[in-house]
Design an enzyme around this catalytic site. Sequence first.
Site, PDB file in Angstrom:
ATOM      1  N   LYS A 102      73.057  41.410   6.049  1.00 43.38           N
ATOM      2  CA  LYS A 102      73.593  40.094   5.650  1.00 43.38           C
ATOM      3  C   LYS A 102      74.016  40.109   4.184  1.00 43.38           C
ATOM      4  O   LYS A 102      75.125  39.703   3.829  1.00 43.38           O
ATOM      5  CB  LYS A 102      72.533  39.025   5.862  1.00 43.38           C
ATOM      6  CG  LYS A 102      72.827  37.694   5.132  1.00 43.38           C
ATOM      7  CD  LYS A 102      71.764  36.643   5.360  1.00 43.38           C
ATOM      8  CE  LYS A 102      70.625  36.734   4.404  1.00 43.38           C
ATOM      9  NZ  LYS A 102      70.791  36.059   3.105  1.00 43.38           N
ATOM     10  N   ASN A 103      73.136  40.595   3.310  1.00 47.24           N
ATOM     11  CA  ASN A 103      73.410  40.468   1.877  1.00 47.24           C
ATOM     12  C   ASN A 103      74.475  41.442   1.385  1.00 47.24           C
ATOM     13  O   ASN A 103      75.149  41.170   0.397  1.00 47.24           O
ATOM     14  CB  ASN A 103      72.113  40.598   1.079  1.00 47.24           C
ATOM     15  CG  ASN A 103      71.195  39.402   1.321  1.00 47.24           C
ATOM     16  OD1 ASN A 103      71.646  38.380   1.850  1.00 47.24           O
ATOM     17  ND2 ASN A 103      69.934  39.524   0.984  1.00 47.24           N
TER      18      ASN A 103
ATOM     19  N   CYS B 147      66.260  26.118  -4.332  1.00 51.21           N
ATOM     20  CA  CYS B 147      65.884  26.075  -2.916  1.00 51.21           C
ATOM     21  C   CYS B 147      64.361  26.242  -2.838  1.00 51.21           C
ATOM     22  O   CYS B 147      63.681  26.302  -3.860  1.00 51.21           O
ATOM     23  CB  CYS B 147      66.613  27.165  -2.145  1.00 51.21           C
ATOM     24  SG  CYS B 147      66.184  28.793  -2.724  1.00 51.21           S
TER      25      CYS B 147
ATOM     26  N   ARG C 257      67.117  28.708  -8.925  1.00 53.38           N
ATOM     27  CA  ARG C 257      68.045  29.816  -8.727  1.00 53.38           C
ATOM     28  C   ARG C 257      69.064  29.828  -9.884  1.00 53.38           C
ATOM     29  O   ARG C 257      70.215  29.478  -9.717  1.00 53.38           O
ATOM     30  CB  ARG C 257      68.755  29.694  -7.385  1.00 53.38           C
ATOM     31  CG  ARG C 257      67.856  29.541  -6.182  1.00 53.38           C
ATOM     32  CD  ARG C 257      66.965  30.738  -5.909  1.00 53.38           C
ATOM     33  NE  ARG C 257      67.674  31.940  -5.534  1.00 53.38           N
ATOM     34  CZ  ARG C 257      68.025  32.254  -4.284  1.00 53.38           C
ATOM     35  NH1 ARG C 257      67.741  31.426  -3.318  1.00 53.38           N
ATOM     36  NH2 ARG C 257      68.654  33.381  -4.007  1.00 53.38           N
TER      37      ARG C 257
ATOM     38  N   LEU D 120      72.497  34.656 -16.116  1.00 55.81           N
ATOM     39  CA  LEU D 120      72.879  36.071 -16.314  1.00 55.81           C
ATOM     40  C   LEU D 120      74.296  36.315 -15.791  1.00 55.81           C
ATOM     41  O   LEU D 120      75.076  37.064 -16.393  1.00 55.81           O
ATOM     42  CB  LEU D 120      71.873  36.989 -15.619  1.00 55.81           C
ATOM     43  CG  LEU D 120      70.426  36.878 -16.129  1.00 55.81           C
ATOM     44  CD1 LEU D 120      69.483  37.683 -15.239  1.00 55.81           C
ATOM     45  CD2 LEU D 120      70.329  37.344 -17.581  1.00 55.81           C
TER      46      LEU D 120
ATOM     47  N   ASP E 229      61.899  39.885  -0.301  1.00 49.85           N
ATOM     48  CA  ASP E 229      62.268  39.288   0.985  1.00 49.85           C
ATOM     49  C   ASP E 229      61.307  39.676   2.104  1.00 49.85           C
ATOM     50  O   ASP E 229      61.381  39.120   3.192  1.00 49.85           O
ATOM     51  CB  ASP E 229      63.697  39.695   1.365  1.00 49.85           C
ATOM     52  CG  ASP E 229      64.719  39.047   0.446  1.00 49.85           C
ATOM     53  OD1 ASP E 229      65.887  39.472   0.475  1.00 49.85           O
ATOM     54  OD2 ASP E 229      64.332  38.156  -0.327  1.00 49.85           O
TER      55      ASP E 229
ATOM     56  N   ARG F  13      69.893  31.512   9.443  1.00 52.96           N
ATOM     57  CA  ARG F  13      70.799  31.953   8.371  1.00 52.96           C
ATOM     58  C   ARG F  13      70.758  33.458   8.186  1.00 52.96           C
ATOM     59  O   ARG F  13      71.707  34.051   7.678  1.00 52.96           O
ATOM     60  CB  ARG F  13      70.397  31.282   7.041  1.00 52.96           C
ATOM     61  CG  ARG F  13      70.674  29.805   6.952  1.00 52.96           C
ATOM     62  CD  ARG F  13      70.242  29.278   5.596  1.00 52.96           C
ATOM     63  NE  ARG F  13      70.691  30.190   4.556  1.00 52.96           N
ATOM     64  CZ  ARG F  13      69.995  30.413   3.426  1.00 52.96           C
ATOM     65  NH1 ARG F  13      68.850  29.804   3.219  1.00 52.96           N
ATOM     66  NH2 ARG F  13      70.448  31.246   2.507  1.00 52.96           N
TER      67      ARG F  13
END
Length: 419
Positions: free
Chosen positions: A22-23, A115, A120, A124, A307, A399
């Site tokens: 996904k990422n 979130c 978040r 940077l 994660d 998601r």
Amino acid sequence: MASVRILGGRPLSGEVAIGGAKNAGLLALAATPLTDDPVIIENLPRLEDIRTMETILCGLGGKISHRESTTQICMKDFTGDPNGEAVTQMRASVCLLGSLVARRGRAVLPLPGGCAIGPRPIDLHLHGLQKLGCEIALRNGHIHVTAERLRGASLFLGGRHGSTVTGTANVLCAAVLAKGTTEIQCAACEPEVVDLCHFLQKMGAKIYDIGNPVLTVEGVDGLHGVRHRLIADRIQLGTFALLAPLAHGDFFLSPADPSHCGALLEALDRMAVPAEVGPNSIRVLGRRCLLRPTDLTTLPYPGFPTDLQAAMCVLMTQAEGISIITERVYPHRFAHLGELERMGASIALEGQSAIVKGPRKLTGAPTAAADLRGGACLYLAALAAEGESTVRNVQHVDRGYENFEEKLRKLGAVIERIP
Ligand code: EPZ
């Protein structure tokens, strides 16, 4: 608001087909505005977050088509600014700043919200873009980024919690078309960032020392189309790998790149969970394990992935003794602890460390997901628990896990979505 009902306590075993990351897909999609040519991405998972990013690209005038496991995106002549609603739904959309400002000298995006896993910030990201010559203005909750001409620069992207994955991606997407050479110090080394670098290289970008914390980019005048297959999703793989001992079964996980899973394999070994590593697969022998407690800290790659922190908390509840897992990337990422306690876990939060007492018998209970990975860990706990559990708000889990329930059923799980 969607829910699932799970009947736990049943042994599970079998094979799991691991989808595209996904990422990695989100970072690649965010880079597509860098060329007018069609871009083909293979193995893009069909997930809410991916669909949200595709909606944003279409809102800019992009043309997207799907055929089997390939997605074609054409961002020729894109116009306008990213759709506010979709952008606030999904943080990774902030990565569009770099590619949009590189192609047309400007980008406007709503500030991404926080979130359940905590604030978040994007300081940077903005610092890196400013070093490349961007003017940044925050007005009415939107970020306005403009640049006459992006210029290469030497910049440092480290923050209080180390490197930034999407921040590195954002700066890369701007640097590849900047005039001159850029050196990114404290760049993220996650496999998903490496995959983006390979994607950009195949588009004609000149990026050196890929996978290292200091990346060098030589700006070019333009990029062309590409066909690219995403890497396998190491977090999806890790989620199933941690389920195997919880469900007392052997799981064969592929495709897999074991070189992306070093910290996970080390943690399984420390907890006495046998694993067999193949060139493109990992088999986790969860059938008979007396789990050893351990002490882990989440860190930027190649450290133990944040994660997988929630899923690891669940496994630690079954270890013979006290385990500790310290969260160094997102200090607030513990919304799942309360839900696990409802199922019989005994976990004390001391600052950024969860002290997990084991073994504790888990029993089914009504629970609720607050975020993507915390929600997925509730599925694991429910599958390990005796009796029936429900998990509410599973739209969070949708998601990030493609066909999650179907894959679990294939392993023997009794799980159904409650309308
Ligand atoms: C990426 O998020 C992933 N998302 C996250 O996965 C993952 O948890 C995270 O990297 C860490 O591995 C995507 O790739 C789309 P960061 P990202 O910028 O890039 C702080 C999932 O479940 N920071 O690497 O947003 C930040 O607060 C998601 O799939 C700043 O301080 O994470 C955090 O503490 C969740 N300033 C740390 O750095 C900044 O400008 C790492 O954040 C940016 C980040």
